[in-house]
Design a protein around this motif. Structure first.
Motif, PDB file in Angstrom:
ATOM      1  N   ASP A   9       0.810  -1.220   0.000  1.00 45.55           N
ATOM      2  CA  ASP A   9       0.000   0.000   0.000  1.00 45.55           C
ATOM      3  C   ASP A   9       0.843   1.271   0.000  1.00 45.55           C
ATOM      4  O   ASP A   9       0.308   2.382   0.024  1.00 45.55           O
ATOM      5  CB  ASP A   9      -0.932   0.024   1.222  1.00 45.55           C
ATOM      6  N   GLN A  10       2.168   1.107   0.023  1.00 47.20           N
ATOM      7  CA  GLN A  10       3.101   2.239   0.081  1.00 47.20           C
ATOM      8  C   GLN A  10       2.752   3.202   1.211  1.00 47.20           C
ATOM      9  O   GLN A  10       2.593   4.405   1.015  1.00 47.20           O
ATOM     10  CB  GLN A  10       3.130   2.997  -1.253  1.00 47.20           C
ATOM     11  N   GLY A  11       2.632   2.641   2.411  1.00 48.84           N
ATOM     12  CA  GLY A  11       2.289   3.478   3.560  1.00 48.84           C
ATOM     13  C   GLY A  11       2.906   2.952   4.838  1.00 48.84           C
ATOM     14  O   GLY A  11       3.410   1.832   4.898  1.00 48.84           O
ATOM     15  N   LYS A  65      -0.727  10.172  10.036  1.00 47.14           N
ATOM     16  CA  LYS A  65       0.411  10.999   9.642  1.00 47.14           C
ATOM     17  C   LYS A  65       1.613  10.727  10.543  1.00 47.14           C
ATOM     18  O   LYS A  65       1.474  10.640  11.772  1.00 47.14           O
ATOM     19  CB  LYS A  65      -0.020  12.469   9.741  1.00 47.14           C
ATOM     20  N   GLN A  76       2.606  12.465   5.284  1.00 49.84           N
ATOM     21  CA  GLN A  76       1.168  12.234   5.320  1.00 49.84           C
ATOM     22  C   GLN A  76       0.807  10.912   4.658  1.00 49.84           C
ATOM     23  O   GLN A  76       1.601  10.311   3.935  1.00 49.84           O
ATOM     24  CB  GLN A  76       0.443  13.391   4.618  1.00 49.84           C
ATOM     25  N   GLU A  77      -0.428  10.475   4.898  1.00 50.49           N
ATOM     26  CA  GLU A  77      -0.922   9.208   4.372  1.00 50.49           C
ATOM     27  C   GLU A  77      -0.914   9.187   2.845  1.00 50.49           C
ATOM     28  O   GLU A  77      -0.716   8.138   2.220  1.00 50.49           O
ATOM     29  CB  GLU A  77      -2.342   8.974   4.890  1.00 50.49           C
ATOM     30  N   ASP A  78      -1.093  10.358   2.207  1.00 50.36           N
ATOM     31  CA  ASP A  78      -1.128  10.429   0.745  1.00 50.36           C
ATOM     32  C   ASP A  78       0.263  10.484   0.115  1.00 50.36           C
ATOM     33  O   ASP A  78       0.401  10.645  -1.101  1.00 50.36           O
ATOM     34  CB  ASP A  78      -1.951  11.636   0.286  1.00 50.36           C
ATOM     35  N   GLY A  79       1.313  10.359   0.946  1.00 46.82           N
ATOM     36  CA  GLY A  79       2.674  10.340   0.422  1.00 46.82           C
ATOM     37  C   GLY A  79       3.359  11.689   0.388  1.00 46.82           C
ATOM     38  O   GLY A  79       4.553  11.790   0.061  1.00 46.82           O
ATOM     39  N   TRP A  80       2.643  12.760   0.729  1.00 41.71           N
ATOM     40  CA  TRP A  80       3.260  14.087   0.789  1.00 41.71           C
ATOM     41  C   TRP A  80       3.975  14.251   2.134  1.00 41.71           C
ATOM     42  O   TRP A  80       3.448  13.873   3.180  1.00 41.71           O
ATOM     43  CB  TRP A  80       2.207  15.189   0.634  1.00 41.71           C
ATOM     44  N   SER A 106       7.156  21.219   1.278  1.00 42.07           N
ATOM     45  CA  SER A 106       6.605  19.866   1.180  1.00 42.07           C
ATOM     46  C   SER A 106       6.753  19.377  -0.249  1.00 42.07           C
ATOM     47  O   SER A 106       6.834  20.168  -1.189  1.00 42.07           O
ATOM     48  CB  SER A 106       5.138  19.830   1.608  1.00 42.07           C
ATOM     49  N   LYS A 140       6.043  15.432  -2.784  1.00 41.66           N
ATOM     50  CA  LYS A 140       5.516  14.056  -2.853  1.00 41.66           C
ATOM     51  C   LYS A 140       6.688  13.084  -2.744  1.00 41.66           C
ATOM     52  O   LYS A 140       7.626  13.122  -3.520  1.00 41.66           O
ATOM     53  CB  LYS A 140       4.779  13.867  -4.175  1.00 41.66           C
TER      54      LYS A 140
END
Length: 199
Positions: free
Chosen positions: A97-99, A140, A159-163, A195, A197
């Motif tokens: 999930d890349q997280g 996060k 962050q969860e969205d990769g940022w 910030s 990605k």
């Protein structure tokens, strides 16, 4: 193992054969060199799918002398004395999930002399001990950086969205012995934020 920045590192590990039969890699890791030291354990699951689906890091502890960072710092026209210690890093990382599901630990900088060139200004100052606690804030990852007395200097985040990115407070400039042109900004004012990605 020869590492250009850290010299020769002696590394050993233990791999559980039973875990491989289950499609996992259960490793105990130990590495030590002149400027670096690392111990801990890792578990990679789902190897039958090709890449690991999940990596779990347990009780990772490490030491890094800033001299190992010299080539990287020279590119930024900087030189830093002191050392870094990583304590009790635990992480649950989802490769599929890349997280990052969970992470905790602490990074401490011993303090030392910083010499750098920023635009046309030379900086030569003594930095104090700095403490960074790695924590989860909901989904996060945050890494607030503070002095040994607990005064906040800024933070790193993912962050969860990769940022991810960082914020710096004016107090960090004060700690470095530099002046900030905006006299209205108090010590807790954010003076820099960036910030991008990552994932």
């Amino acid at each position: 193992v020869g590492v250009p920045q850290a010299g020769t590192i002696a590394a050993d590990w233990e791999l559980s054969p039973l875990s491989l039969l289950l499609g996992n890699a259960d490793l105990a890791i130990n590495a030590e060199g002149e400027n670096i030291r690392l111990t801990g354990a890792a578990l990679a699951t789902g190897l039958y799918a090709g890449l690991p689906e999940r990596v779990i890091i347990e009780d990772l502890n490490g030491y890094l002398d800033s001299s190992a960072l010299a080539p990287l710092l020279m590119q930024a026209r900087a030189n830093l004395d002191g050392s870094f210690e990583l304590s009790r890093l635990n992480a649950d990382i989802s490769i599929a999930d890349q997280g990052i599901n969970d992470i905790s630990g602490q990074l401490v900088y011993s303090g030392g002399q910083l010499r750098a060139r920023v635009e046309r200004q030379s900086i030569d100052t003594e930095l104090p001990m700095l403490v960074a606690n790695i924590v989860m804030d909901g989904p996060k990852v945050t890494v607030p950086v503070a002095t040994a007395d607990g005064e906040p200097l800024g933070q790193l985040f993912l962050q969860e969205d990769g940022w991810g990115g960082m914020t710096v407070l004016r107090r960090a400039v004060d700690i470095a012995g530099q002046s900030w042109p905006d006299k209205q900004a108090d010590a807790d004012t954010v003076i820099f934020e960036v910030s991008q990605k990552f994932l």
